[in-house]
Design a protein around this motif. Structure first.
Motif, PDB file in Angstrom:
ATOM      1  N   LEU A  70       0.868  -1.400   0.053  1.00 28.41           N
ATOM      2  CA  LEU A  70      -0.007   0.022   0.008  1.00 28.41           C
ATOM      3  C   LEU A  70       0.837   1.065   0.118  1.00 28.41           C
ATOM      4  O   LEU A  70       1.683   1.320   0.946  1.00 28.41           O
ATOM      5  CB  LEU A  70      -0.972   0.111   1.204  1.00 28.41           C
ATOM      6  CG  LEU A  70      -1.973   1.151   1.221  1.00 28.41           C
ATOM      7  CD1 LEU A  70      -3.059   1.055   0.319  1.00 28.41           C
ATOM      8  CD2 LEU A  70      -2.535   1.202   2.716  1.00 28.41           C
ATOM      9  N   SER A  71       0.680   2.188  -0.868  1.00 30.54           N
ATOM     10  CA  SER A  71       1.531   3.232  -0.902  1.00 30.54           C
ATOM     11  C   SER A  71       0.918   4.084   0.209  1.00 30.54           C
ATOM     12  O   SER A  71      -0.223   4.324   0.367  1.00 30.54           O
ATOM     13  CB  SER A  71       1.428   4.007  -2.489  1.00 30.54           C
ATOM     14  OG  SER A  71      -0.007   4.487  -2.602  1.00 30.54           O
ATOM     15  N   ASP A  73       0.338   7.224   0.142  1.00 29.25           N
ATOM     16  CA  ASP A  73       0.067   8.610  -0.252  1.00 29.25           C
ATOM     17  C   ASP A  73      -1.454   8.885  -0.426  1.00 29.25           C
ATOM     18  O   ASP A  73      -2.113   8.141   0.364  1.00 29.25           O
ATOM     19  CB  ASP A  73       0.961   8.726  -1.573  1.00 29.25           C
ATOM     20  CG  ASP A  73       0.329   7.728  -2.672  1.00 29.25           C
ATOM     21  OD1 ASP A  73      -0.653   7.086  -2.251  1.00 29.25           O
ATOM     22  OD2 ASP A  73       0.798   7.519  -3.792  1.00 29.25           O
ATOM     23  N   GLU A  74      -1.805   9.790  -1.023  1.00 28.36           N
ATOM     24  CA  GLU A  74      -3.214  10.169  -1.154  1.00 28.36           C
ATOM     25  C   GLU A  74      -4.093   8.893  -1.551  1.00 28.36           C
ATOM     26  O   GLU A  74      -5.032   8.554  -1.126  1.00 28.36           O
ATOM     27  CB  GLU A  74      -3.405  11.356  -2.081  1.00 28.36           C
ATOM     28  CG  GLU A  74      -4.816  11.702  -2.419  1.00 28.36           C
ATOM     29  CD  GLU A  74      -5.388  12.734  -1.002  1.00 28.36           C
ATOM     30  OE1 GLU A  74      -6.557  12.620  -0.804  1.00 28.36           O
ATOM     31  OE2 GLU A  74      -4.499  13.155  -0.109  1.00 28.36           O
ATOM     32  N   VAL A  75      -3.584   8.173  -2.745  1.00 27.09           N
ATOM     33  CA  VAL A  75      -4.154   6.967  -3.056  1.00 27.09           C
ATOM     34  C   VAL A  75      -4.445   5.890  -1.983  1.00 27.09           C
ATOM     35  O   VAL A  75      -5.536   5.136  -1.869  1.00 27.09           O
ATOM     36  CB  VAL A  75      -3.451   6.446  -4.433  1.00 27.09           C
ATOM     37  CG1 VAL A  75      -4.176   5.279  -4.916  1.00 27.09           C
ATOM     38  CG2 VAL A  75      -3.716   7.282  -5.544  1.00 27.09           C
ATOM     39  N   GLY A  76      -3.327   5.621  -1.429  1.00 25.19           N
ATOM     40  CA  GLY A  76      -3.303   4.601  -0.375  1.00 25.19           C
ATOM     41  C   GLY A  76      -4.429   4.957   0.706  1.00 25.19           C
ATOM     42  O   GLY A  76      -5.045   4.322   1.238  1.00 25.19           O
ATOM     43  N   ARG A  78      -6.940   7.219   0.436  1.00 27.38           N
ATOM     44  CA  ARG A  78      -8.507   6.750  -0.287  1.00 27.38           C
ATOM     45  C   ARG A  78      -8.753   5.264  -0.153  1.00 27.38           C
ATOM     46  O   ARG A  78      -9.759   5.105  -0.072  1.00 27.38           O
ATOM     47  CB  ARG A  78      -8.468   7.310  -1.662  1.00 27.38           C
ATOM     48  CG  ARG A  78      -8.506   8.800  -1.497  1.00 27.38           C
ATOM     49  CD  ARG A  78      -8.717   9.357  -2.911  1.00 27.38           C
ATOM     50  NE  ARG A  78      -8.661  11.073  -2.895  1.00 27.38           N
ATOM     51  CZ  ARG A  78      -9.540  11.560  -2.426  1.00 27.38           C
ATOM     52  NH1 ARG A  78     -10.778  11.057  -2.107  1.00 27.38           N
ATOM     53  NH2 ARG A  78      -9.462  13.027  -2.474  1.00 27.38           N
ATOM     54  N   TYR A  79      -7.655   4.311  -0.884  1.00 30.15           N
ATOM     55  CA  TYR A  79      -8.181   3.176  -0.537  1.00 30.15           C
ATOM     56  C   TYR A  79      -8.696   2.631   0.967  1.00 30.15           C
ATOM     57  O   TYR A  79      -9.705   1.809   0.795  1.00 30.15           O
ATOM     58  CB  TYR A  79      -6.837   2.294  -0.947  1.00 30.15           C
ATOM     59  CG  TYR A  79      -7.118   0.813  -0.850  1.00 30.15           C
ATOM     60  CD1 TYR A  79      -7.776  -0.030  -1.823  1.00 30.15           C
ATOM     61  CD2 TYR A  79      -6.880  -0.025   0.363  1.00 30.15           C
ATOM     62  CE1 TYR A  79      -7.898  -1.335  -1.776  1.00 30.15           C
ATOM     63  CE2 TYR A  79      -6.854  -0.984   0.399  1.00 30.15           C
ATOM     64  CZ  TYR A  79      -7.569  -1.898  -0.615  1.00 30.15           C
ATOM     65  OH  TYR A  79      -8.068  -3.402  -0.487  1.00 30.15           O
ATOM     66  N   GLU A  82     -12.189   3.985   1.535  1.00 28.97           N
ATOM     67  CA  GLU A  82     -13.210   3.395   0.643  1.00 28.97           C
ATOM     68  C   GLU A  82     -13.372   2.026   0.860  1.00 28.97           C
ATOM     69  O   GLU A  82     -14.381   1.365   0.588  1.00 28.97           O
ATOM     70  CB  GLU A  82     -12.632   3.593  -0.802  1.00 28.97           C
ATOM     71  CG  GLU A  82     -12.808   5.109  -1.022  1.00 28.97           C
ATOM     72  CD  GLU A  82     -12.674   5.438  -2.549  1.00 28.97           C
ATOM     73  OE1 GLU A  82     -12.524   4.382  -3.435  1.00 28.97           O
ATOM     74  OE2 GLU A  82     -12.477   6.636  -2.743  1.00 28.97           O
ATOM     75  N   ASN A  83     -12.492   1.096   1.488  1.00 20.94           N
ATOM     76  CA  ASN A  83     -12.384  -0.415   1.426  1.00 20.94           C
ATOM     77  C   ASN A  83     -12.246  -0.918   2.831  1.00 20.94           C
ATOM     78  O   ASN A  83     -12.306  -2.104   3.262  1.00 20.94           O
ATOM     79  CB  ASN A  83     -11.382  -0.751   0.552  1.00 20.94           C
ATOM     80  CG  ASN A  83     -11.616  -0.669  -0.770  1.00 20.94           C
ATOM     81  OD1 ASN A  83     -12.373  -1.175  -1.412  1.00 20.94           O
ATOM     82  ND2 ASN A  83     -10.948   0.294  -1.479  1.00 20.94           N
ATOM     83  N   GLN A  96       1.331  13.045   5.652  1.00 21.01           N
ATOM     84  CA  GLN A  96       0.162  11.889   5.651  1.00 21.01           C
ATOM     85  C   GLN A  96      -1.008  12.040   6.656  1.00 21.01           C
ATOM     86  O   GLN A  96      -2.015  11.850   6.327  1.00 21.01           O
ATOM     87  CB  GLN A  96       0.879  10.809   5.982  1.00 21.01           C
ATOM     88  CG  GLN A  96       0.197   9.354   5.438  1.00 21.01           C
ATOM     89  CD  GLN A  96       0.978   8.012   5.876  1.00 21.01           C
ATOM     90  OE1 GLN A  96       1.261   7.871   6.961  1.00 21.01           O
ATOM     91  NE2 GLN A  96       1.303   7.229   4.729  1.00 21.01           N
ATOM     92  N   ARG A  99      -3.182  14.591   5.382  1.00 18.31           N
ATOM     93  CA  ARG A  99      -4.215  14.241   4.488  1.00 18.31           C
ATOM     94  C   ARG A  99      -5.269  13.156   4.932  1.00 18.31           C
ATOM     95  O   ARG A  99      -6.633  13.242   4.757  1.00 18.31           O
ATOM     96  CB  ARG A  99      -3.443  13.546   3.467  1.00 18.31           C
ATOM     97  CG  ARG A  99      -2.532  14.504   2.256  1.00 18.31           C
ATOM     98  CD  ARG A  99      -1.870  13.980   1.215  1.00 18.31           C
ATOM     99  NE  ARG A  99      -1.119  12.575   1.637  1.00 18.31           N
ATOM    100  CZ  ARG A  99       0.136  12.822   1.661  1.00 18.31           C
ATOM    101  NH1 ARG A  99       0.806  13.852   1.592  1.00 18.31           N
ATOM    102  NH2 ARG A  99       0.933  11.703   1.837  1.00 18.31           N
TER     103      ARG A  99
END
Length: 189
Positions: A70-71, A73-76, A78-79, A82-83, A96, A99
């Motif tokens: 898992l990165s 960053d913002e994408v991690g 968001r994952y 959402e999950n 981090q 964010r």
């Protein structure tokens, strides 16, 4: 992610179980501990870990930088939002946490108090918005705990090398809101 009053949970039981694997998860789910810090996991299992914690009625925080695959960053973030049903993010990285809080997570700023430079770096934690909690490690003396509390005015968690009831009592007596430990014997206090 569900709404929880973490302060109520910690006033009921100021012990936070820090877990590193599935075996630890199964043990803590059967304990009286109400808050869990997931310190190690992987992208393949983090969703299921989160689900088990939520189903048990406990509150989960995840150390995002220690989830393999898992990165951080913002994408991690968001994952995770959402999950999973994690209530909070633990990190040693200030951006981090900013964010994570913007996405609705509670935040724990984890700092290793190894010298006066680390202590002085806590000044950024005085920002009125960030973070929700400060976690200092390793197990600090009462004098250090009091000094950190006086400087940051944030709920403080003490962790690392918490080995017995005396360590727990010392941290709480000097102003920590909770302690975090991977030691299963400590979870029983």
């Amino acid at each position: 992610m569900r709404e929880v009053n973490i302060y109520d949970k910690l006033s009921n039981n100021p012990i936070i179980a820090a877990i590193k694997d599935e075996k630890d998860l199964e043990a803590v789910l059967e304990s009286d501990v109400e808050v869990i810090f997931v310190l190690q996991s992987s992208l393949l299992t983090i969703k299921e870990v989160s689900k088990k914690i939520e189903q048990s009625g406990k509150v989960g925080f995840v150390h995002m930088g220690l989830v393999k695959g898992l990165s951080d960053d913002e994408v991690g973030l968001r994952y995770l939002k959402e999950n999973t049903s994690f209530s909070g993010i633990i990190s040693t990285k200030w951006p981090q946490l900013v964010r994570a809080q913007a996405l609705g997570f509670m935040t724990v700023y984890r700092i290793f108090m190894v010298d006066s430079l680390a202590f002085n770096s806590l000044k950024k934690a005085q920002n009125p918005k960030f973070p929700d909690f400060i976690e200092i490690l390793p197990n600090a003396s009462g004098k250090i705990i009091k000094s950190v509390n006086e400087q940051i005015k944030r709920p403080l968690i003490v962790s690392g090398l918490i080995t017995d009831k005396e360590d727990v009592i010392n941290a709480l007596k000097h102003g920590a809101i909770a302690i975090s430990s991977t030691n299963k014997k400590v979870w029983e206090f």
